[in-house]
Design an enzyme around this catalytic site. Structure first.
Site, PDB file in Angstrom:
ATOM      1  NE  ARG A 131      77.049   7.068  -5.596  1.00 57.34           N
ATOM      2  CZ  ARG A 131      76.708   7.117  -4.927  1.00 57.34           C
ATOM      3  NH1 ARG A 131      76.721   7.204  -3.900  1.00 57.34           N
ATOM      4  NH2 ARG A 131      75.086   6.555  -4.573  1.00 57.34           N
TER       5      ARG A 131
ATOM      6  CE  LYS B 193      78.911   6.572   1.121  1.00 56.70           C
ATOM      7  NZ  LYS B 193      80.218   5.488   0.298  1.00 56.70           N
TER       8      LYS B 193
END
Ligand code: 7PJ
Length: 279
Positions: A260, A226
């Site tokens: 995740r 991210k």
């Protein structure tokens, strides 16, 4: 806190006595920002899932709509056409299947076809979403997002990000319990990068144990590749693996029970070593 997450056909350990679980990302969107449509074809998606299984993945998270900042929504028909063939192909693969969706129709179809978990970045706020999952025995990941993927990163603002996210999740958990959903089906997610600045993301990361204790549910952390990793490193998506591993380790060190990730083999190794020395 509960020791297990009831995940459809599976009952997964989520207490500190076992290695934190690794949820592997299987995106089948042509515009997924980090896989750039590489796994669009069904065959390559299936082989990619097999690689994740060989690498020790615990949950496979199938997503048919990109929710990266600025991405556009996908129609119900398109999303079903991407997700359902994978559910049929993978339902007997031996690992629980999670579906990353906020559409009640996709939730229903996927669970009816054998999926075990629904991962909703929208926190089951769409009309009919809670009703769609209430009667089934699938696990639910309820995530916090401020605004929506089109606008969430424009100007994220909070009074107190940890308290605000906690209050949001607490309200969603109450709504779930109200409709009859058992707590051992639920995990929580602060939604890293979903309407958050770097400082917000770091505050949430530091407060994982606090969120988990306050809400008394296991927490799933999604940091993989991210922009918060990119911002810290000043590196593009393709060069964020080591940073993402550090992010996964930091999140489990702070209490996260599920991570995740894109890079399953590397994360499984990192968490296995971490767990071995932490027992
Ligand atoms: C997350 C997610 C996350 C959960 C995405 C990306 C964007 N689901 N789906 N948590 N992120 N539960 O993978 O970068 O953080 S899509």
């Amino acid at each position: 806190m509960q020791t297990h997450l009831q995940c459809g056909r599976y009952r997964l350990r989520v207490d500190a006595t076992s290695r934190p679980l690794v949820m592997g990302i299987l995106n089948i969107t042509p515009d997924s920002f980090s896989d750039a449509g590489k796994y669009h074809a069904l065959d390559s998606a299936i082989s990619y899932a097999e690689e994740m299984i060989a690498a020790g993945v615990d949950i496979i998270d199938i997503g048919g709509e990109s929710t990266r900042p600025g991405s556009q929504p996908v129609s119900l028909m398109d999303e079903l056409a991407r997700v359902m063939p994978l559910v049929y192909a993978l339902r007997d693969c031996g690992k629980p299947l999670s579906i990353d969706t906020y559409k009640p129709e996709v939730m229903r179809e996927a669970i009816a076809a054998g999926a075990d978990m629904i991962n909703d970045i929208n926190g089951f706020r769409a009309p009919g979403a809670l009703e769609a999952v209430a009667e089934l025995d699938c696990a639910l990941c309820v995530m916090h997002m401020q605004k929506d993927p089109q606008s969430m990163q424009l100007k994220p603002e909070y009074q107190d990000v940890v308290a605000d996210v906690s209050a949001f999740l607490s309200e969603r958990i109450a709504a779930m319990e109200q409709i009859g959903i058992a707590r051992d089906r639920i995990c929580i997610d602060p939604g890293f990068g979903f309407g958050k600045s770097l400082a917000h993301n770091i505050a949430l990361l530091k407060n994982i144990e606090h969120l988990q204790t306050t809400l008394d549910l296991p927490l799933l952390a999604g940091l993989s590749r991210k922009s918060m990793i990119g911002a810290i490193l000043d590196k593009p998506v393709a060069q964020r693996m080591a940073g993402s591993l550090a992010g996964a380790l930091a999140s489990v060190a702070n209490g996260a029970r599920i991570v995740r990730v894109h890079d399953v083999a590397e994360t499984v190794d990192a968490l296995t070593v971490w767990h071995a020395v932490n027992q």
